[in-house]
Design an enzyme around this catalytic site. Structure first.
Site, PDB file in Angstrom:
ATOM      1  N   PRO A   1      24.280 -14.318  15.701  1.00  0.00           N
ATOM      2  CA  PRO A   1      24.787 -13.020  16.173  1.00  0.00           C
ATOM      3  C   PRO A   1      25.587 -13.056  17.471  1.00  0.00           C
ATOM      4  O   PRO A   1      25.192 -12.491  18.492  1.00  0.00           O
ATOM      5  CB  PRO A   1      23.510 -12.195  16.317  1.00  0.00           C
ATOM      6  CG  PRO A   1      22.452 -13.202  16.638  1.00  0.00           C
ATOM      7  CD  PRO A   1      22.826 -14.427  15.857  1.00  0.00           C
ATOM      8  N   CYS A   2      26.758 -13.677  17.404  1.00  0.00           N
ATOM      9  CA  CYS A   2      27.621 -13.737  18.582  1.00  0.00           C
ATOM     10  C   CYS A   2      28.160 -12.358  18.953  1.00  0.00           C
ATOM     11  O   CYS A   2      28.580 -12.154  20.094  1.00  0.00           O
ATOM     12  CB  CYS A   2      28.745 -14.735  18.370  1.00  0.00           C
ATOM     13  SG  CYS A   2      29.714 -14.483  16.885  1.00  0.00           S
TER      14      CYS A   2
END
Length: 176
Positions: free
Chosen positions: A141-142
């Protein structure tokens, strides 16, 4: 040169409502989630760079578990933390990606906080570069990483996609 057998990279397209993402996996796990509306050429170029000699094979059936998990995420039903991943990167990149996976659903961190978490507080720009190299959008989850003061900053899928994913995680209706 070693005589290695290159493994195929299986791919499909996730199409749901107005989401359209390329999804790819090897026998070992999810290796790529492409940005909204990305052309197949980009997946082919990524595969050639990251897995030279590997053959791209469309296999919708094989990718069903990954697509189902991503769809559940896009409906706000679950996080993607349980997905089996097959990502290649430097030890630094892998440390950054592992730190990203510790950010709870619906929360955000800054680049500085990620740099501190991996024990490299002065490496904020390198952290940004590692985040930009993340091959599996959503699954790693950048999108949960913001600039100082909460500013939306770069995202391979584009800032509109990043904002939409953050709103989805906040439970906001109408993630358009």
């Amino acid at each position: 040169m070693k005589n290695e057998k290159k493994m195929p990279v299986y791919w499909t397209v996730l199409n749901q409502d107005d989401w359209s993402l390329h999804v790819a996996a090897t026998e070992r796990g999810l290796c790529f989630v492409g940005s909204q509306g990305m052309p197949l050429d980009e997946l082919a170029a990524w595969t050639a760079r990251r897995m030279p000699g590997s053959l791209l094979v469309r296999d919708d059936e094989r990718l069903k578990p990954y697509v189902a998990a991503l769809l559940a995420y896009l409906r706000g039903e679950r996080d993607t933390q349980a997905l089996l991943l097959d990502v290649c990167g430097t030890p630094f990149q892998r440390a950054v990606w592992e730190a990203l996976c510790t950010i709870p659903f619906g929360q955000t961190r800054t680049y500085s906080q990620i740099a501190e978490k991996i024990g490299k507080p002065a490496a904020v720009r390198a952290v940004g570069a590692a985040i930009g190299a993340n091959p599996v959008l959503i699954a790693v989850p950048c999108h949960r990483v913001l600039g100082k003061g909460g500013a939306l900053t770069g995202y391979r899928g584009g800032l509109a996609m990043k904002e939409r994913l953050l709103r989805l995680e906040q439970g906001e209706a109408g993630t358009e």
